[in-house]
Enzyme design. Structure first.
Site, mmCIF file in Angstrom:
data_model
loop_
_atom_site.group_PDB
_atom_site.id
_atom_site.type_symbol
_atom_site.label_atom_id
_atom_site.label_comp_id
_atom_site.label_asym_id
_atom_site.label_seq_id
_atom_site.Cartn_x
_atom_site.Cartn_y
_atom_site.Cartn_z
ATOM 1 N N ASN A 9 45.794 41.101 45.134
ATOM 2 C CA ASN A 9 45.041 39.885 44.804
ATOM 3 C C ASN A 9 45.068 39.743 43.287
ATOM 4 O O ASN A 9 44.387 40.496 42.587
ATOM 5 C CB ASN A 9 43.606 40.028 45.324
ATOM 6 C CG ASN A 9 42.713 38.866 44.897
ATOM 7 O OD1 ASN A 9 43.188 37.893 44.305
ATOM 8 N ND2 ASN A 9 41.435 38.979 45.185
ATOM 9 N N LYS A 11 43.973 37.434 41.503
ATOM 10 C CA LYS A 11 42.790 36.710 40.988
ATOM 11 C C LYS A 11 43.220 35.659 39.962
ATOM 12 O O LYS A 11 44.240 35.015 40.142
ATOM 13 C CB LYS A 11 41.760 37.708 40.443
ATOM 14 C CG LYS A 11 41.398 38.780 41.489
ATOM 15 C CD LYS A 11 40.183 39.583 41.149
ATOM 16 C CE LYS A 11 39.920 40.612 42.256
ATOM 17 N NZ LYS A 11 38.722 41.381 42.064
ATOM 18 N N HIS A 95 36.268 35.864 49.899
ATOM 19 C CA HIS A 95 36.169 36.898 48.858
ATOM 20 C C HIS A 95 34.766 36.873 48.237
ATOM 21 O O HIS A 95 34.202 35.799 48.015
ATOM 22 C CB HIS A 95 37.238 36.686 47.790
ATOM 23 C CG HIS A 95 37.402 37.900 46.925
ATOM 24 N ND1 HIS A 95 36.516 38.196 45.912
ATOM 25 C CD2 HIS A 95 38.308 38.906 46.953
ATOM 26 C CE1 HIS A 95 36.888 39.340 45.348
ATOM 27 N NE2 HIS A 95 37.973 39.789 45.961
ATOM 28 N N GLU A 97 33.782 37.256 45.308
ATOM 29 C CA GLU A 97 33.661 36.501 44.048
ATOM 30 C C GLU A 97 33.422 35.022 44.327
ATOM 31 O O GLU A 97 32.717 34.344 43.587
ATOM 32 C CB GLU A 97 34.924 36.726 43.192
ATOM 33 C CG GLU A 97 34.915 38.132 42.590
ATOM 34 C CD GLU A 97 36.287 38.706 42.279
ATOM 35 O OE1 GLU A 97 37.294 37.976 42.362
ATOM 36 O OE2 GLU A 97 36.347 39.917 41.967
ATOM 37 N N GLU A 167 35.421 44.954 51.554
ATOM 38 C CA GLU A 167 35.358 45.084 50.104
ATOM 39 C C GLU A 167 33.889 45.196 49.679
ATOM 40 O O GLU A 167 33.224 44.167 49.473
ATOM 41 C CB GLU A 167 35.981 43.865 49.422
ATOM 42 C CG GLU A 167 37.449 43.668 49.718
ATOM 43 C CD GLU A 167 38.170 42.947 48.574
ATOM 44 O OE1 GLU A 167 39.221 43.450 48.161
ATOM 45 O OE2 GLU A 167 37.670 41.911 48.094
ATOM 46 N N SER A 213 38.427 48.769 43.694
ATOM 47 C CA SER A 213 38.892 49.842 42.801
ATOM 48 C C SER A 213 39.928 50.759 43.458
ATOM 49 O O SER A 213 39.914 51.977 43.235
ATOM 50 C CB SER A 213 37.715 50.644 42.248
ATOM 51 O OG SER A 213 36.875 49.799 41.472
HETATM 52 P P1 13P Z 1 39.684 45.641 42.142
HETATM 53 O O1 13P Z 1 40.830 46.374 42.813
HETATM 54 O O2 13P Z 1 40.031 45.157 40.773
HETATM 55 O O3 13P Z 1 38.418 46.428 42.215
HETATM 56 O O4 13P Z 1 39.449 44.304 43.001
HETATM 57 C C1 13P Z 1 39.352 44.397 44.386
HETATM 58 C C2 13P Z 1 39.378 43.044 44.965
HETATM 59 O O5 13P Z 1 38.457 42.258 44.765
HETATM 60 C C3 13P Z 1 40.542 42.661 45.765
HETATM 61 O O6 13P Z 1 40.342 41.459 46.429
#
Ligand code: 13P
Length: 253
Positions: A9, A11, A95, A97, A167, A213
């Site tokens: 991802n 982002k 997600h 976020e 997640e 992570s």
């Molecule tokens: P990180 O791997 O940066 O913690 O992000 C995880 C994530 O949100 C994948 O969708």
């Protein structure tokens, strides 16, 4: 047998030139890798260019969101048909976020899951609890509520196309990965929820990815867990070395 899926991802990172360069390096760095599926989810602006760079390779294209209408007057939004048109196979939905910063509700996410499936896209549906919810011991209740609401009226046949990503919000971008045991416990719980909702056969066939992570130094332990069927990788998917190493995991207990 569930074929593991490692998805990146990206982002809100990577301009077109950077995204294309990363995609090209991945294609060459992942040659000969088999027994696992790989997908990358760049930002919308880089989807076409990355799709071109991936052409002819086994790395699949995914998007990070969609708007749950076939088309229409929805300024600024992207439809599922547009994602299919640009070559997407997967789409990340729900997600944390987006739940957090854009106030996405489970009802809205459920509409997205339906529209994605109607257009032949495979949703990667994200669920997970916050730190406060975990500290209160509510993580299973939270994830179960999300799962039931986000998958409302999705039937068994449709469900076969869905990937779940667990997640935990407290593990995203924090460096605090869930331990393999914490992740396995939740993944087992999710699979049992899916058994209740869809029966044993469907539940056993659904891939449940872990995200939060994930790095090249913890993927091997995570992938050794029986109910972890892959990873949704954020930060570590932005560099070819770390992502390629994650894709080339060797499960160790
Ligand atoms: P990180 O791997 O940066 O913690 O992000 C995880 C994530 O949100 C994948 O969708």
């Amino acid at each position: 047998m569930r074929t593991p899926l490692i998805a990146g991802n990206w982002k809100m990172y990577k301009r077109i030139s950077e995204a294309t360069a990363l995609a090209r390096s991945l294609v060459s760095g992942l040659q000969g890798v088999d027994g696992r599926e790989v997908a990358v989810c760049p930002p919308f602006t880089a989807l076409y260019a990355v799709g071109e760079a991936l052409r002819g390779s086994s790395v699949q294209l995914g998007a990070q969101n969609l708007y749950p209408e076939a088309e229409g007057a929805y300024t600024g939004e992207i439809s599922p048909a547009m994602l299919v048109d640009v070559g997407c196979v997967y789409v990340i939905l729900g997600h944390s976020e987006r739940r957090q910063h854009l106030n996405e509700s489970d009802e809205f996410i459920n509409r997205k899951v339906h529209l994605a499936l109607t257009h032949g896209l495979r949703p990667i549906l994200c669920v997970g609890e916050t730190l406060v919810e975990r500290e209160r011991g509510e993580e299973i209740k939270v994830v179960s509520t999300q799962l039931r609401a986000d998958l409302r009226d999705i039937d068994e046949e449709q469900m076969a196309k869905v990937v779940i990503a667990y997640e935990p919000v407290w593990a995203i971008g924090t460096g605090h990965t869930a331990t393999p045991q914490q992740a396995q416990t939740m993944h087992r719980n999710i699979r049992e929820m899916l058994v209740h909702m869809y029966g044993e056969e469907v539940a056993e066939s659904i891939r449940i990815l872990y995200g939060g992570s994930v790095r090249s130094d913890n993927i091997d332990q995570l992938m050794a867990q029986p109910d972890i069927d892959g990873a949704l990788v954020g930060g570590a998917s932005l560099e070819v070395e770390s992502f390629a190493r994650i894709v080339k995991y060797h499960p160790i207990l």
